[in-house]
Design an enzyme around this catalytic site. Structure first.
Site, PDB file in Angstrom:
ATOM      1  N   HIS A  23       0.915  -1.231  -0.048  1.00 50.13           N
ATOM      2  CA  HIS A  23      -0.102   0.120  -0.026  1.00 50.13           C
ATOM      3  C   HIS A  23       0.811   1.252  -0.180  1.00 50.13           C
ATOM      4  O   HIS A  23       0.384   2.209  -0.745  1.00 50.13           O
ATOM      5  CB  HIS A  23      -0.949   0.013   1.263  1.00 50.13           C
ATOM      6  CG  HIS A  23      -2.192  -0.968   1.242  1.00 50.13           C
ATOM      7  ND1 HIS A  23      -2.813  -1.593   1.919  1.00 50.13           N
ATOM      8  CD2 HIS A  23      -2.673  -1.320  -0.082  1.00 50.13           C
ATOM      9  CE1 HIS A  23      -3.750  -2.259   1.589  1.00 50.13           C
ATOM     10  NE2 HIS A  23      -3.651  -2.150   0.190  1.00 50.13           N
TER      11      HIS A  23
ATOM     12  N   ARG B  49     -12.052  -2.215 -16.195  1.00 53.65           N
ATOM     13  CA  ARG B  49     -12.048  -3.232 -15.111  1.00 53.65           C
ATOM     14  C   ARG B  49     -13.241  -3.264 -14.255  1.00 53.65           C
ATOM     15  O   ARG B  49     -13.272  -2.622 -13.282  1.00 53.65           O
ATOM     16  CB  ARG B  49     -10.762  -3.325 -14.383  1.00 53.65           C
ATOM     17  CG  ARG B  49      -9.369  -3.535 -15.140  1.00 53.65           C
ATOM     18  CD  ARG B  49      -8.181  -3.645 -14.120  1.00 53.65           C
ATOM     19  NE  ARG B  49      -7.074  -4.351 -14.901  1.00 53.65           N
ATOM     20  CZ  ARG B  49      -6.063  -3.558 -15.361  1.00 53.65           C
ATOM     21  NH1 ARG B  49      -6.083  -2.353 -15.317  1.00 53.65           N
ATOM     22  NH2 ARG B  49      -4.951  -4.190 -15.984  1.00 53.65           N
TER      23      ARG B  49
ATOM     24  N   ASP C 182      -1.326 -10.784 -18.111  1.00 54.08           N
ATOM     25  CA  ASP C 182      -1.400 -11.994 -18.002  1.00 54.08           C
ATOM     26  C   ASP C 182      -0.374 -12.911 -18.967  1.00 54.08           C
ATOM     27  O   ASP C 182       0.001 -13.983 -18.794  1.00 54.08           O
ATOM     28  CB  ASP C 182      -2.877 -12.585 -18.042  1.00 54.08           C
ATOM     29  CG  ASP C 182      -3.474 -12.396 -16.518  1.00 54.08           C
ATOM     30  OD1 ASP C 182      -2.737 -12.868 -15.873  1.00 54.08           O
ATOM     31  OD2 ASP C 182      -4.561 -11.649 -16.642  1.00 54.08           O
TER      32      ASP C 182
ATOM     33  N   CYS D 120      -3.947  -3.629 -23.928  1.00 48.85           N
ATOM     34  CA  CYS D 120      -4.239  -2.993 -22.723  1.00 48.85           C
ATOM     35  C   CYS D 120      -3.546  -3.277 -21.220  1.00 48.85           C
ATOM     36  O   CYS D 120      -3.845  -2.843 -20.319  1.00 48.85           O
ATOM     37  CB  CYS D 120      -5.817  -2.889 -22.428  1.00 48.85           C
ATOM     38  SG  CYS D 120      -6.180  -4.597 -22.097  1.00 48.85           S
TER      39      CYS D 120
END
Ligand code: PEP
Ligand code: MG
Length: 540
Positions: free
Chosen positions: A188, A295, A450, A497
């Site tokens: 974070h 998304r 991916d 993308c």
């Protein structure tokens, strides 16, 4: 590496890009010292006071926080009100335990559970639990909120660790960047630093001690290094790099509202990726050619599945924002690195290779039908493209087209306004990339995140294998080129993308693969356009 005389180079990992020169502001994690326990009643009172103070401090931080920071802080605030957690701590106090031990042990137990699970969301949340643990312990021990040492101005913060709430407490107008021993590029703190443009290096590979306090230093958060007592050569190099970065940012700024044109005169479409519609408030539609990826996992963030009307409303807003530019909305891509509690399967041994993306949508037809209906209704409002993630074989797309046809027929029968959206797929599974010519689709968008993960057999969320997951690998580029050629031969659009498109250093490689459309992080539009403008033209 060979160190130029006198200087000390500490290797780390670049987590937020930038370069800084300044004195080190070293903050070592002070030991909290001894705390004597009182009676069970006194310990309860001490704990309550510490938690109340922690809650007040978090409230102050939330008040000035943006959406991302507020989400992190509100999670911590909610934990302070969690009755089960409190019950576990109080149980130990009633048995004669000390408040600091009971609090630390209970939180450590929770952290171990969060970390043990498959769920990336909970693993990331462990960081917030530890943050809260420290905050309450400091209050219990009566430790003052640690102010920066004097001479902090224009310095580089160096610390063993930095919690998200501590990051938010610091006055970054006084500091030029930070380097920490702990952390990871996906933590974070790293996300917060990137969002604020604060250079950050994590995972410093060295023991740190007080003698570095005030030493002159260079923070190179491009290559991931902290250089203490830099020599003249290093200082000159970093000054040149700083000047180059500043002029790059300036040139990019000047291009942001212009079309991206190659030196050959060809135009390249620059679309944007939308992870959260809140980003659109800070993005000017005219700076891009539309939305290349939405998304839709953002819809499900709080664990509730929005109904058809709520989804329609979210899609409508995107189409209105785009003002006639095309909007690509991806159907739910739950699973793998994007688990959704209550939706994604539990207990899979390898969720990245399991029921995720389209595979999950086809196994949960009721959920998928709601999304298709909302999308078909939104298509009546503007140029909408529906994109399907994690497609493996052509038969899957045939099923999706049949389901879309049923959806359109159902809406027509009820007299509900709708239109047929373009239907395309992400190309992110290697076999789909190799057989792209066999799919009956209206467009392709290459998911390099991916695709690289599956081609290199390196989990995208595991920093330990990150050096192997190189998007420049010739196999990755060759496959991208093949998909572009297959799309051209079929006469359908092709874009990319994944994160590769948002890296100005990689954009030339994508252009050389023949791509003339890419979808990027909104903050990078200008830098990507600059990389396109500087490119010689390449294949195409
Ligand atoms: C990708 O895989 O490249 C992609 C864009 O999708 P995501 O990162 O959401 O999996
Ligand atoms: Mg993907």
């Amino acid at each position: 590496m060979v160190e130029p005389e006198g200087e000390r180079v500490i290797e780390g990992i670049a987590a937020a890009e930038g370069l800084a020169v300044g004195p080190i502001v070293f903050q070592h994690t002070a030991s909290l010292g001894h705390r004597a326990a009182g009676s069970p009643l006194e310990e309860r009172e001490a704990l309550n006071a510490a938690m109340a103070e922690a809650s007040r401090e978090i409230g102050v931080l939330v008040a000035g926080a943006d959406k991302l920071a507020a989400e992190i802080l509100e999670f911590q605030g909610a934990l302070l009100e969690d009755e089960d957690l409190l019950g576990a701590v109080l149980g130990q106090l009633d048995a004669g335990g000390a408040a600091h031990d009971a609090w630390a042990e209970t939180i450590d137990g929770e952290v171990a559970e969060y970390r043990a699970g498959d769920d990336e969301y909970f693993r990331a949340r462990a960081e917030d639990l530890l943050d809260l643990k420290t905050r309450v312990l400091r209050r219990l021990h009566g430790a003052a909120a640690c102010d920066l040492p004097p001479a902090a101005e224009d310095g580089i913060l160096v610390a063993e660790d930095l919690t998200p709430s501590r990051f938010l407490e610091l006055d970054w107008s006084l500091l030029r960047g930070a380097a920490i021993q702990g952390g990871s590029p996906t933590s974070h703190v790293a996300i917060l630093a990137r969002a604020r443009g604060i250079p950050l290096v994590v995972g410093l590979d060295a023991e740190l001690d007080d003698c570095i306090q005030g030493a002159p230093a260079v923070l190179d958060a491009k290559t991931g290094r902290l250089v203490i007592a830099p020599n003249k050569g290093t200082l000159a190099r970093i000054k040149r790099a700083q000047a180059a970065l500043a002029s790059e940012r300036c040139a990019a700024e000047a291009l942001v509202d212009r079309p991206a044109v190659l030196t050959t005169g060809d135009t390249v479409q620059v679309l944007i990726n939308v992870d959260d519609p809140a980003i659109l408030e800070a993005t000017v539609p005219a700076h891009c050619d539309g939305i290349g990826l939405t998304r839709t996992e953002f819809l499900f963030r709080d664990g509730h599945l929005p109904g058809e009307d709520a989804q329609f409303e979210a899609y409508r807003r995107l189409i209105v924002w785009a003002g006639g530019r095309s909007v690509t909305i991806r159907t739910l891509d739950a699973g793998g690195d994007k688990p959704i509690p209550g939706v994604t399967p539990i207990g899979e041994t390898n969720p990245f290779l399991g029921v995720r993306g389209l595979r999950l949508s086809l196994q949960t037809p009721a959920l998928f039908a709601v999304q298709l209906r909302a999308l078909a209704r939104a298509a009546a409002l503007g140029p909408l493209k529906v994109m399907v993630p994690m497609v493996t074989v052509p038969q899957e797309m045939d099923r999706v087209r049949a389901l879309l046809n049923d959806t359109l027929a159902g809406l027509a029968a009820k007299g509900v306004a709708h239109a047929r959206p373009a239907l395309g797929m992400m190309v992110e599974v290697p076999v789909a990339a190799m057989t792209a010519d066999r799919f009956d689709v209206d467009f392709f968008s290459i998911g390099s995140n991916d695709l690289v993960q599956y081609l290199t057999a390196c989990a995208r969320d595991n920093p330990a294998v990150a050096p192997l997951a190189d998007p420049r690998n010739p196999a990755v580029l060759e496959l991208i080129r093949r998909v572009v050629e297959a799309a051209r031969a079929k006469g359908v659009e092709v874009s990319l993308c994944g994160d590769m498109a948002s890296d100005p250093d990689l954009v030339p490689l994508l252009l050389d693969c023949g791509l003339r459309s890419i979808s990027v992080a909104p903050a990078l539009i200008g830098r990507v356009k600059l990389a396109i403008q500087r490119h010689g033209g390449g294949a195409g």
